[in-house]
Design a protein around this motif. Sequence first.
Motif, PDB file in Angstrom:
ATOM      1  N   MET A   1      15.105 -33.780  21.113  1.00 53.77           N
ATOM      2  CA  MET A   1      16.375 -33.326  20.621  1.00 53.77           C
ATOM      3  C   MET A   1      16.210 -32.865  19.169  1.00 53.77           C
ATOM      4  O   MET A   1      15.652 -33.564  18.339  1.00 53.77           O
ATOM      5  N   THR A   2      16.703 -31.705  18.844  1.00 51.13           N
ATOM      6  CA  THR A   2      16.611 -31.139  17.508  1.00 51.13           C
ATOM      7  C   THR A   2      17.712 -31.699  16.621  1.00 51.13           C
ATOM      8  O   THR A   2      18.859 -31.791  17.029  1.00 51.13           O
ATOM      9  N   MET A   3      17.338 -32.059  15.392  1.00 50.59           N
ATOM     10  CA  MET A   3      18.315 -32.599  14.461  1.00 50.59           C
ATOM     11  C   MET A   3      19.108 -31.463  13.818  1.00 50.59           C
ATOM     12  O   MET A   3      18.580 -30.378  13.593  1.00 50.59           O
ATOM     13  N   THR A   4      20.355 -31.758  13.505  1.00 45.91           N
ATOM     14  CA  THR A   4      21.204 -30.810  12.789  1.00 45.91           C
ATOM     15  C   THR A   4      20.913 -30.907  11.298  1.00 45.91           C
ATOM     16  O   THR A   4      20.246 -31.837  10.833  1.00 45.91           O
ATOM     17  N   GLY A   5      21.459 -29.966  10.537  1.00 42.26           N
ATOM     18  CA  GLY A   5      21.282 -29.994   9.088  1.00 42.26           C
ATOM     19  C   GLY A   5      21.809 -31.264   8.456  1.00 42.26           C
ATOM     20  O   GLY A   5      21.209 -31.809   7.533  1.00 42.26           O
ATOM     21  N   VAL A   6      22.940 -31.742   8.972  1.00 38.25           N
ATOM     22  CA  VAL A   6      23.522 -32.994   8.468  1.00 38.25           C
ATOM     23  C   VAL A   6      22.548 -34.141   8.700  1.00 38.25           C
ATOM     24  O   VAL A   6      22.268 -34.930   7.791  1.00 38.25           O
ATOM     25  N   GLU A   7      22.040 -34.236   9.903  1.00 39.36           N
ATOM     26  CA  GLU A   7      21.108 -35.320  10.225  1.00 39.36           C
ATOM     27  C   GLU A   7      19.844 -35.233   9.370  1.00 39.36           C
ATOM     28  O   GLU A   7      19.355 -36.242   8.871  1.00 39.36           O
ATOM     29  N   GLN A   9      19.444 -33.910   6.355  1.00 35.11           N
ATOM     30  CA  GLN A   9      19.733 -34.316   4.976  1.00 35.11           C
ATOM     31  C   GLN A   9      19.859 -35.831   4.854  1.00 35.11           C
ATOM     32  O   GLN A   9      19.300 -36.442   3.938  1.00 35.11           O
ATOM     33  N   VAL A  10      20.593 -36.436   5.758  1.00 33.02           N
ATOM     34  CA  VAL A  10      20.797 -37.889   5.708  1.00 33.02           C
ATOM     35  C   VAL A  10      19.483 -38.615   5.948  1.00 33.02           C
ATOM     36  O   VAL A  10      19.120 -39.528   5.187  1.00 33.02           O
ATOM     37  N   MET A  11      18.759 -38.223   6.966  1.00 39.31           N
ATOM     38  CA  MET A  11      17.550 -38.957   7.327  1.00 39.31           C
ATOM     39  C   MET A  11      16.459 -38.796   6.269  1.00 39.31           C
ATOM     40  O   MET A  11      15.693 -39.723   6.026  1.00 39.31           O
ATOM     41  N   THR A  12      16.398 -37.660   5.618  1.00 38.42           N
ATOM     42  CA  THR A  12      15.431 -37.476   4.536  1.00 38.42           C
ATOM     43  C   THR A  12      15.738 -38.438   3.395  1.00 38.42           C
ATOM     44  O   THR A  12      14.842 -39.089   2.856  1.00 38.42           O
ATOM     45  N   THR A  13      16.996 -38.566   3.051  1.00 37.51           N
ATOM     46  CA  THR A  13      17.402 -39.469   1.974  1.00 37.51           C
ATOM     47  C   THR A  13      17.142 -40.923   2.337  1.00 37.51           C
ATOM     48  O   THR A  13      16.688 -41.710   1.507  1.00 37.51           O
ATOM     49  N   VAL A  14      17.406 -41.281   3.572  1.00 42.42           N
ATOM     50  CA  VAL A  14      17.296 -42.681   3.999  1.00 42.42           C
ATOM     51  C   VAL A  14      15.854 -43.073   4.312  1.00 42.42           C
ATOM     52  O   VAL A  14      15.413 -44.156   3.936  1.00 42.42           O
ATOM     53  N   ASN A  15      15.113 -42.215   4.976  1.00 46.99           N
ATOM     54  CA  ASN A  15      13.762 -42.575   5.421  1.00 46.99           C
ATOM     55  C   ASN A  15      12.685 -42.443   4.349  1.00 46.99           C
ATOM     56  O   ASN A  15      11.836 -43.314   4.205  1.00 46.99           O
TER      57      ASN A  15
END
Length: 89
Positions: A1-7, A9-15
Amino acid sequence: MTMTGVEIQVMTTVNAPYGANLSAHQLAALIIDPNSAKTFNASAFAFFSEVAPTLQKTFVKHMGLDAAAVGRVAGAFEKVSGYSLPLAA
């Protein structure tokens, strides 16, 4: 499943800072789980404290989460951390 832009941005910040590799769905589960605050889950806290408030709200809506449940978890993190968190209820 491809992540959206929102996902992305959030996952980069969190991970990235913590070397975590959570999926957006795993993070979504953490930010509605009261145990995340009890165990002071770093990824959930990073979401509430490091992701921009407008992006937090967009992520919550995008993932179909109960905003009140998210607010309760943010509130629990606020109490244990001493930080004011935008989504805290």
